[in-house]
Write a protein that holds these residues in place. Sequence first.
Motif, PDB file in Angstrom:
ATOM      1  N   ARG A 222       0.885  -1.558  -0.113  1.00  0.00           N
ATOM      2  CA  ARG A 222       0.215   0.158   0.079  1.00  0.00           C
ATOM      3  C   ARG A 222       1.034   1.718   0.174  1.00  0.00           C
ATOM      4  O   ARG A 222       0.931   2.384   1.081  1.00  0.00           O
ATOM      5  CB  ARG A 222      -1.395  -0.253   1.482  1.00  0.00           C
ATOM      6  N   GLY A 223       1.793   1.183  -0.672  1.00  0.00           N
ATOM      7  CA  GLY A 223       2.954   2.322  -0.959  1.00  0.00           C
ATOM      8  C   GLY A 223       3.918   3.312   0.186  1.00  0.00           C
ATOM      9  O   GLY A 223       4.805   3.909   0.134  1.00  0.00           O
ATOM     10  N   ARG A 224       3.619   1.610   0.978  1.00  0.00           N
ATOM     11  CA  ARG A 224       4.689   1.475   2.519  1.00  0.00           C
ATOM     12  C   ARG A 224       6.070   1.499   1.300  1.00  0.00           C
ATOM     13  O   ARG A 224       6.963   1.403   2.721  1.00  0.00           O
ATOM     14  CB  ARG A 224       4.111   1.248   3.507  1.00  0.00           C
ATOM     15  N   VAL A 225       6.395   0.103   1.019  1.00  0.00           N
ATOM     16  CA  VAL A 225       7.910  -0.459   0.588  1.00  0.00           C
ATOM     17  C   VAL A 225       7.733   0.193  -0.754  1.00  0.00           C
ATOM     18  O   VAL A 225       7.324  -0.557  -1.105  1.00  0.00           O
ATOM     19  CB  VAL A 225       6.773  -2.106   1.350  1.00  0.00           C
ATOM     20  N   VAL A 226       8.937   0.609  -0.965  1.00  0.00           N
ATOM     21  CA  VAL A 226       9.656   0.840  -1.851  1.00  0.00           C
ATOM     22  C   VAL A 226      10.990  -0.177  -2.151  1.00  0.00           C
ATOM     23  O   VAL A 226      11.779  -0.364  -1.447  1.00  0.00           O
ATOM     24  CB  VAL A 226      10.254   1.751  -2.080  1.00  0.00           C
ATOM     25  N   ALA A 227      10.937  -0.420  -3.501  1.00  0.00           N
ATOM     26  CA  ALA A 227      12.175  -1.697  -4.163  1.00  0.00           C
ATOM     27  C   ALA A 227      12.527  -0.611  -5.252  1.00  0.00           C
ATOM     28  O   ALA A 227      11.530  -0.074  -6.391  1.00  0.00           O
ATOM     29  CB  ALA A 227      11.684  -3.060  -4.802  1.00  0.00           C
ATOM     30  N   LEU A 228      14.201  -0.976  -5.553  1.00  0.00           N
ATOM     31  CA  LEU A 228      13.990  -0.676  -6.829  1.00  0.00           C
ATOM     32  C   LEU A 228      14.239  -1.951  -7.777  1.00  0.00           C
ATOM     33  O   LEU A 228      15.348  -2.556  -7.599  1.00  0.00           O
ATOM     34  CB  LEU A 228      15.896   0.180  -6.305  1.00  0.00           C
ATOM     35  N   GLN A 229      13.590  -1.114  -9.092  1.00  0.00           N
ATOM     36  CA  GLN A 229      13.945  -2.305 -10.207  1.00  0.00           C
ATOM     37  C   GLN A 229      13.479  -2.014 -11.527  1.00  0.00           C
ATOM     38  O   GLN A 229      13.119  -0.867 -11.558  1.00  0.00           O
ATOM     39  CB  GLN A 229      12.601  -3.097  -9.483  1.00  0.00           C
ATOM     40  N   PRO A 230      14.507  -2.561 -12.351  1.00  0.00           N
ATOM     41  CA  PRO A 230      14.597  -1.831 -13.501  1.00  0.00           C
ATOM     42  C   PRO A 230      12.944  -2.248 -14.465  1.00  0.00           C
ATOM     43  O   PRO A 230      12.983  -2.482 -13.892  1.00  0.00           O
ATOM     44  CB  PRO A 230      15.869  -2.780 -13.959  1.00  0.00           C
ATOM     45  N   THR A 231      13.417  -0.632 -15.302  1.00  0.00           N
ATOM     46  CA  THR A 231      11.972  -0.574 -16.122  1.00  0.00           C
ATOM     47  C   THR A 231      12.705  -0.918 -17.343  1.00  0.00           C
ATOM     48  O   THR A 231      11.021  -1.212 -18.085  1.00  0.00           O
ATOM     49  CB  THR A 231      11.008   0.512 -15.362  1.00  0.00           C
ATOM     50  N   ASP A 232      13.746  -1.164 -17.540  1.00  0.00           N
ATOM     51  CA  ASP A 232      13.709  -1.495 -18.937  1.00  0.00           C
ATOM     52  C   ASP A 232      13.114  -3.020 -19.688  1.00  0.00           C
ATOM     53  O   ASP A 232      13.535  -3.446 -18.322  1.00  0.00           O
ATOM     54  CB  ASP A 232      14.993  -1.167 -19.445  1.00  0.00           C
ATOM     55  N   GLU A 233      12.081  -3.174 -20.238  1.00  0.00           N
ATOM     56  CA  GLU A 233      11.830  -3.968 -20.712  1.00  0.00           C
ATOM     57  C   GLU A 233      13.392  -4.742 -20.951  1.00  0.00           C
ATOM     58  O   GLU A 233      12.911  -6.870 -20.856  1.00  0.00           O
ATOM     59  CB  GLU A 233      11.437  -4.104 -22.269  1.00  0.00           C
ATOM     60  N   ARG A 234      14.568  -4.858 -21.253  1.00  0.00           N
ATOM     61  CA  ARG A 234      15.193  -5.183 -21.874  1.00  0.00           C
ATOM     62  C   ARG A 234      15.790  -5.806 -20.247  1.00  0.00           C
ATOM     63  O   ARG A 234      17.000  -7.287 -20.038  1.00  0.00           O
ATOM     64  CB  ARG A 234      16.489  -5.060 -22.352  1.00  0.00           C
ATOM     65  N   TYR A 235      15.783  -5.717 -19.218  1.00  0.00           N
ATOM     66  CA  TYR A 235      15.991  -5.724 -17.890  1.00  0.00           C
ATOM     67  C   TYR A 235      14.799  -6.609 -16.897  1.00  0.00           C
ATOM     68  O   TYR A 235      14.866  -6.746 -15.469  1.00  0.00           O
ATOM     69  CB  TYR A 235      16.768  -4.800 -16.945  1.00  0.00           C
TER      70      TYR A 235
END
Length: 56
Positions: A6-19
């Motif tokens: 519900r917007g309280r946990v943030v993860a850094l993940q790639p958004t590029d389709e290649r990854y």
Amino acid sequence: MVLYGRGRVVALQPTDERYKDYLSAIHARTADEDIQFSFLLHKKECSNELTPYDNG
């Protein structure tokens, strides 16, 4: 950046389709290993600060 909990946990993940198969935005490949380092940040209730998330 991907939001969970519900917007309280943030993860850094790639958004590029290649990854798309990578689970984290921090990735390194060596001759022997494919290394991904992931971490989550948590926003506590009534706070605007992000802190490392510990699910243990």
